[in-house]
Design an enzyme around this catalytic site. Structure first.
Site: not given
Ligand code: NAI
Ligand code: 15L
Length: 270
Positions: A14, A35, A50, A111, A136, A165-166, A174
């Site tokens: 995202l 990263s 971090d 989430s 989580y 779920s994006c 689901r």
């Molecule tokens: P992702 O894992 O692809 O991105 C998370 C990023 O955060 C990664 O690039 C990682 O390196 C960075 N990160 C993790 N821990 C870190 C730390 N301690 N310090 C600095 N950087 C750190 O996850 P995604 O899918 O992009 O999700 C982004 C956010 O949205 C998350 O908080 C996730 O819980 C939330 N979310 C995402 C959903 C989805 O459908 N993609 C659904 C619900 C919530």
């Molecule tokens: C989340 O919170 C996760 O970050 C994502 O990877 C999906 O699993 C999403 O929920 C989901 O419920 O589909």
């Protein structure tokens, strides 16, 4: 237009989407992740750090008038992992926001796993009780509460988006209910920054799905009108995979399989 928009987790699914599509919202995008983020474009600044590093986060947040907080642990994990990124990381971010010379408006990636143990037959709104489905999910409830406290005490505005779920398309049945298209996600972020009095709302991050469980009437004032409907993927999903049976967690709980997961224990240090 914002002056400096910070995107955390800018290397993630995202965060990188935000990097590609939110450049028009600010004069400068400050991008951060733990990263490597590659080369900065003309309107970008890159800060690798971090979320657990309090001093680095203070510097990162200083001067930003908008923050899209996508950094963090995105699925179930051991408590140490969840706590470092989603508890300590959130506290560091909000403390930095409180101390900053500019008060930022924040978008927090919460989430659906904050409410995952609700049954799929229950319709929820922003006032429904939380029912996290793992450590989580608990960390996301904590994040929402922290944001609310910083609003009540210090006036820092946050929209907590309970993202469903994006992804480019739903991966299972689901997600016909939980899916949010990338376009709808970007539209929501735009609306959150355009709204004059944001407050501290909880918004369900979900497209206009025919089989949605979540009601966003409390945040109608944002003027967000999601355009997509996951229903367009139903025939494809039906052809590719069997529907889960009625007693399968994927068909019972809003959080799906997260509800059936165990607690992941940290290895003891020897
Ligand atoms: P992702 O894992 O692809 O991105 C998370 C990023 O955060 C990664 O690039 C990682 O390196 C960075 N990160 C993790 N821990 C870190 C730390 N301690 N310090 C600095 N950087 C750190 O996850 P995604 O899918 O992009 O999700 C982004 C956010 O949205 C998350 O908080 C996730 O819980 C939330 N979310 C995402 C959903 C989805 O459908 N993609 C659904 C619900 C919530
Ligand atoms: C989340 O919170 C996760 O970050 C994502 O990877 C999906 O699993 C999403 O929920 C989901 O419920 O589909």
């Amino acid at each position: 237009m914002l002056d400096k928009l910070l995107i955390t987790g800018a290397n993630g699914n995202l965060g990188s989407l935000c990097r590609r599509r939110l450049g028009h919202l600010a004069k400068l995008l400050r991008l951060s992740d733990r990263s490597d983020l590659g080369e900065a474009a003309a309107n970008e600044e890159i800060v690798r750090c971090d979320l657990g590093d309090k001093a680095a986060i203070e510097k990162l947040v200083e001067g930003c008038d908008g923050i899209v907080h996508m950094g963090g642990q995105p699925i179930e994990a051991t408590w140490n992992v969840v706590r470092d990124a989603n508890i300590d990381g959130m506290v560091n971010l909000y403390e930095a926001a409180r101390k900053s010379s500019v008060t930022p408006r924040i978008i927090f990636a919460s989430s659906n796993h904050a409410i995952g143990f609700h049954s799929q037959t229950t319709r929820l709104d922003a006032g429904s009780p939380v029912r996290p489905d793992g450590l989580y999910g608990v960390s996301k409830v904590f994040g929402e509460a922290l944001a609310r406290m910083y609003y009540d005490k210090f006036g820092i505005e946050t929209a907590s988006i309970r993202i469903g779920s994006c992804l480019p398309e739903p991966k299972d049945h689901r997600m016909l209910s939980t899916w949010m298209s990338e376009d709808d996600f970007i539209l929501l972020i735009e609306r959150i920054f355009m709204t004059s009095n944001l407050g501290c709302p909880i918004v369900y991050g979900v497209s206009d799905n025919s089989s949605c469980w979540w009601d966003n009437r409390d945040t109608a004032y944002l003027g967000w009108r999601p355009k997509d409907d996951a229903e367009m993927f139903r025939a494809k999903l039906d052809a590719e995979q069997a529907r889960p049976s009625a007693d399968d967690p994927r068909a019972v709980f809003q959080g799906g399989l997260f509800c059936a997961d165990t607690i992941h224990e940290d290895e003891e240090a020897t």
